[in-house]
Design a protein around this motif. Structure first.
Motif: not given
Length: 345
Positions: A121-144
């Motif tokens: 029930n709880d997503t690792n936000g730091g990891l999600y944002i970092s992975l999205m930032g690393q792969f260049g999906r800025k809009r997906d990172a904002g979904a957090y």
């Protein structure tokens, strides 16, 4: 003398995030009081994940155009809804067989509905944002900013059916969105601010990884044993498959879905909170805490690897598709002249 550190990190799947995270976890495991010992700026870094995330959100927001806001709401809503529904499904199934108490014997001893739901029930936000930032999906990172609504015991309480304790203060909702909104405001009002803040997004990824690692104790994996590892595998692969499918069905490429298949560090606190709110879960709380903590570590290690591998596959398919499209354009037949005689059929 020059050492190719960046190239070495990039050779590891998710290395910009995973390697600093591993270093931080080793430090926290071997010297948990190192932050207090050094104090000052070094000590602040040991507990500085939340401020780093806030700054990251501002910089990330500056890269997002206002027209992408509906996309963020859609992407975040899909991922959040999928996680909630999957956790509810698992909770209902496990609840029918296990009830509130943990399994008391056998290879699954200690496993409970509480542990399963809290881990999902709880997503690792730091990891999600970092992975999205690393792969260049800025809009997906904002979904957090939408996914962050699952933080804490709220959704776990709802999933487990605890009545009267599910209040989620509006201040927390607003606080989760404000840094991103501030960054979007700055970036859309002034392109120079966007140019200033945007380069910080990929540069902050290793710092987020290190700060996150400094909150992880690797002993949790040893203490939980194979069952804790299995729970982490379940979150990454089974939960990840559900999120990948949901992402793709709504027009995504699946990368964001896999990046959300983790257990957040603060999820390990949820079983104790649940047990305090409803004593019927007290027998399961201790075991659940250890299992969820193990899932935090296992998912933090595996998720970057799985997400990176899938992202490379998506990029390869895109290149092949582009190559095929170019070939078709080159092989397209030359139009016949207007005066030519039509073929008989």
């Amino acid at each position: 003398m020059s050492i190719p550190i960046k190239k070495a990190l990039e050779k590891v799947p998710g290395g910009m995030m995973l390697v600093p995270l591993g270093i931080g976890a080793v430090i926290h495991t071997l010297a948990p009081d190192a932050g207090k010992f050094f104090g000052s700026f070094t000590g602040a870094f040991f507990t500085g994940l939340a401020p780093l995330l806030a700054v990251f959100f501002v910089c990330l927001g500056a890269t997002l155009e206002v027209k992408s806001t509906p996309y963020i709401l859609k992407k975040g809503g899909v991922l959040l809804g999928s996680k909630i529904l999957f956790a509810i499904l698992i909770g209902v199934i496990a609840g029918r067989f296990l009830g509130e108490a943990p399994i008391d014997s056998g290879i699954l001893a200690g496993l409970s509905t509480l542990a399963l739901v809290a881990a999902l029930n709880d997503t690792n936000g730091g990891l999600y944002i970092s992975l999205m930032g690393q792969f260049g999906r800025k809009r997906d990172a904002g979904a957090y900013s939408i996914l962050s609504l699952e933080s804490g015991p709220f959704l776990t309480m709802v999933t487990l059916g605890i009545a009267g304790l599910s209040a989620f203060p509006w201040q927390a909702l607003v606080g989760a969105i404000l840094p991103l909104a501030l960054g979007m405001l700055l970036g859309n009002l002034d392109k120079n601010m966007r140019s200033l803040l945007a380069p910080l997004v990929p540069a902050m990824v290793p710092f987020l990884g290190l700060a996150l690692g400094l909150t992880i104790n690797l002993n949790a994996v040893v203490e939980a044993g194979l069952l804790g590892i299995a729970l982490g595998l379940f979150v990454v692969f089974v939960g990840g498959a559900v999120l990948l499918l949901a992402d793709k069905l709504t027009g995504g490429d699946g990368v964001a879905g896999l990046a959300a298949a983790t257990t957040a560090g603060n999820a390990a606190l949820v079983p104790a909170i649940i047990a305090t709110a409803n004593p019927v879960y007290a027998p399961a709380a201790d075991h659940a805490t250890v299992l969820v903590a193990a899932s935090v570590v296992v998912s933090a290690v595996l998720c970057p690897i799985v997400t990176s591998a899938w992202a490379k596959r998506v990029q390869k398919r895109a290149r092949l598709q582009e190559s095929d499209d170019n070939s078709r354009e080159q092989e397209a037949p030359t139009p016949k002249h207007a005066g030519s005689t039509p073929e008989l059929t």
